[in-house]
Design an enzyme around this catalytic site. Structure first.
Site, short mmCIF file in Angstrom:
data_model
loop_
_atom_site.label_atom_id
_atom_site.label_comp_id
_atom_site.label_asym_id
_atom_site.label_seq_id
_atom_site.Cartn_x
_atom_site.Cartn_y
_atom_site.Cartn_z
N ARG A 35 -13.10 0.66 -4.67
CA ARG A 35 -12.30 0.92 -3.47
C ARG A 35 -11.29 2.02 -3.74
NH1 ARG A 35 -8.34 -1.10 0.71
NH2 ARG A 35 -9.71 -1.77 2.34
N CYS B 194 0.82 -1.21 0.00
CA CYS B 194 0.00 0.00 0.00
C CYS B 194 0.86 1.27 0.00
CB CYS B 194 -0.86 -0.07 1.26
SG CYS B 194 -1.64 1.45 1.68
P1 IMP Z 1 -1.01 -6.76 4.26
O1 IMP Z 1 -1.50 -7.93 5.05
O2 IMP Z 1 -0.04 -5.93 5.03
O3 IMP Z 1 -0.46 -7.17 2.94
O4 IMP Z 1 -2.28 -5.81 4.02
C1 IMP Z 1 -3.48 -6.26 3.44
C2 IMP Z 1 -4.48 -5.13 3.44
O5 IMP Z 1 -4.00 -4.03 2.66
C3 IMP Z 1 -5.81 -5.44 2.80
O6 IMP Z 1 -6.64 -6.20 3.61
C4 IMP Z 1 -6.37 -4.05 2.49
O7 IMP Z 1 -6.98 -3.46 3.60
C5 IMP Z 1 -5.12 -3.26 2.20
N1 IMP Z 1 -4.92 -3.04 0.76
C6 IMP Z 1 -5.10 -3.89 -0.26
N2 IMP Z 1 -4.74 -3.33 -1.43
C7 IMP Z 1 -4.33 -2.09 -1.14
C8 IMP Z 1 -3.86 -1.01 -1.94
O8 IMP Z 1 -3.67 -1.10 -3.15
N3 IMP Z 1 -3.59 0.15 -1.28
C9 IMP Z 1 -3.77 0.27 0.06
N4 IMP Z 1 -4.16 -0.73 0.85
C10 IMP Z 1 -4.46 -1.90 0.26
#
Ligand code: IMP
Length: 549
Positions: free
Chosen positions: A463, A352
């Site tokens: 989103r 993100c």
């Molecule tokens: P991770 O477990 O740290 O990889 O985060 C996963 C979470 O990132 C997801 O459940 C979303 O809430 C968030 N997310 C998914 N895609 C994006 C994006 O493109 N930008 C910002 N947040 C994202």
């Protein structure tokens, strides 16, 4: 641990009471009485004016008293007002993380997989249906051969899938008449690879009718001494398959997340908040959806509030999780609208770039504590979403008041996520992972596809972009994560780690953890940058970081 007369506490006051007992609780009570407890309570830790806004790596939980075995720690926790999970873990609704296979396995392991919506409503509903129809031990999508498949092709399939028993149907598809079954033995030494499988397949079939229970099917398999048992409908069409080896492996999912009445796995899926999403929701509900996640990176909007109210009114049987939020004000709107659960996180995801591009968001530990402690007053469970890189982060998310934790990147490398692993330039085995706000994912949305390459017309969420946007502004990146093997090994590793961590903290359950954080029994410590370095492997020339065996 007697506390001696005359010891000074941190405030300079003198502790004048002798405790002639080794009882830990008593000792703690005395320390409390004299305001001499070690470490910080959660409120001091998260005092933004003093410490700034913290995230998981900025603090540690202090150890408590171990008065029980790690395997006695229970991890049951609510994900919505009505539904509780035995495993407080969710997989993200992302097109490189959760489709039906992940959703089925997360539910079997006691958690929940939220099916992404970067595909047509029909494709998504199909995935929900597969989760609801899944019967432990039955293979609902077996590899099926047609009468024209050659022995050589069957051998290739055996090498690709690692097993050699395939049913043969008239059309080469499921729900078509079963005409035979081939096993590794049938094809192994057959001298002519161009012969059709019909030359070698066994036509003497033992089948079981649709509706057969696992126990009954198990008995048939045992008596028949066959490796595979095809399940057929009244017209002899193949419906599913039961495999002896799978049966032995699969029977054992005691934590599985199931609806109490139907005993079917719990199905969760994400939708957006556009008018079109109402049609999508109808299809998902028709397919048996139990929990809907209303997916928005900034959930405090009139669209979200309207959608929460609409869903609660039209589908009272469906639980609604709204979000994402990171402040109490945002949470208040969604709780007032009737949300059954909240999802917390903005900009903390591993793929993100929201905080960098939009300048909005909040460090995750601060966000979780602020929102979850507020939502708890209304009985609304919260999901700590994003930024989880290890078991320690899961524990900290839960200690900050989240009931469950959602992961994208950590699960994207597992066998059950969509897509296949590949070897990258450095020779490492990796799997694709991309933010849903990455240009790649948004372009697929516009094109009507998804990671699964769907041909759908009616795709995706809003989103990260709106229909009218002329320019796509990325809020995520696309890349890859290391291959992690199956969630059937990885999730039990996470759970065992969680139990050990709670044992160290001195809490026998997540309920106890939440209570003892709030009442000040569980203590914390801030971590300086050098403390963080000290807490990681350091000073080694090289090392192998194997996480579980
Ligand atoms: P991770 O477990 O740290 O990889 O985060 C996963 C979470 O990132 C997801 O459940 C979303 O809430 C968030 N997310 C998914 N895609 C994006 C994006 O493109 N930008 C910002 N947040 C994202």
């Amino acid at each position: 641990m007697p506390i001696a007369n005359g010891d000074s506490n941190t405030n300079g006051a003198t502790v004048n009471r002798q405790v002639d007992t080794l009882d830990w609780r008593k000792a703690v009570e005395v320390l409390q009485e004299y305001d001499a407890r070690d470490g910080l309570d959660v409120y001091s830790l998260l005092d933004g004016k003093k410490n700034g806004a913290l995230t998981y790596n900025d603090f540690l939980v202090l150890p408590g008293y171990i008065g029980f075995a790690a395997n006695e720690v229970t991890l049951d926790s609510p994900v919505t007002k009505r539904i509780s999970l035995k495993t407080p873990l969710l997989s993200s609704p992302m097109d490189t993380v959760t489709e039906e296979n992940m959703a089925i396995h997360m539910a079997l392991l006691g958690g929940l997989g939220v099916i992404h919506n970067n595909c047509s409503a029909d494709d998504q509903a199909d995935m929900v249906r597969k989760v609801k129809r899944y019967e432990n031990g039955f293979i609902s999508e077996p590899v099926v051969l047609s009468p024209k498949t050659t022995v050589g092709e069957a051998k290739e399939l055996r090498d690709r899938w690692g097993f050699g028993g395939f049913p043969v149907t008239e059309t080469g598809k499921l729900r078509s008449k079963l005409i035979g079954i081939i096993t590794t033995r049938d094809i192994q030494f057959h001298p002519r690879p161009d012969d059709p499988v019909t030359e070698v397949m066994s036509k003497d079939l033992i089948t079981a009718p649709a509706g057969t229970t696992l126990q009954e099917a198990n008995a048939v398999l045992r008596d028949s001494r066959k490796g595979k048992l095809p399940i057929v409908d009244g017209n002899g069409n193949l419906i599913s398959l039961l495999s002896r080896s799978d049966l032995l492996k699969n029977l054992n999912f005691p934590l599985a997340s199931k609806m109490p009445q139907s005993k079917q796995l719990i199905a969760a899926a994400a939708i957006g908040t556009r008018p079109d999403d109402k049609n999508r929701l109808q299809k998902l509900v028709d397919a048996g959806l139990d929990v809907v996640i209303l997916d928005s990176s900034q959930g405090n909007s009139m669209y979200m509030i309207e959608m929460v109210k609409y869903t609660k009114e039209k589908y009272p049987q469906v639980d609604v999780i709204a979000g994402n939020v990171v402040t109490r004000e945002q949470a208040a709107s969604l709780i007032a609208a009737g949300a059954d659960g909240l999802r917390i996180g903005m900009g903390s995801g591993s793929a993100c770039i929201t905080q960098e591009v939009m300048a909005v968001g909040r460090p995750q530990a601060a966000a979780v504590f602020s929102v979850a402690s507020f939502a708890a007053k209304f009985g609304v469970p919260c999901i700590a979403d994003g930024g989880i890189q290890n078991i320690g982060h899961i524990v900290k998310g839960l200690a900050m008041g989240a009931s469950t934790v959602m992961m994208g990147g950590l699960l994207a490398g597992t066998t059950e996520s969509p897509g296949t692993s590949f070897v990258n330039r450095e020779g490492k085995l990796v799997k694709a992972y991309r933010g849903m706000g990455s240009i790649d994912a948004m372009e697929d949305k516009k094109a009507g596809g998804g990671a699964k390459d769907s041909k759908a017309q009616n795709a995706g969420t809003a989103r990260y972009f709106s229909e009218g946007d002329r320019l796509l502004v990325a809020q995520g990146v696309s890349g890859a994560v290391l291959d992690r093997g199956s969630v059937t090994k990885f999730v039990p590793y996470l759970l065992a780690g969680l139990q050990h961590s709670l044992q160290d903290i001195g809490c026998k359950s997540l309920v106890e953890l939440r209570e003892e954080v709030i009442n000040g029994t569980v203590r914390f410590e801030l971590r300086t940058v050098s403390a963080q370095a000290e807490g990681n492997v350091h000073g080694l020339d090289s090392f192998d970081k194997k996480l579980y065996a």
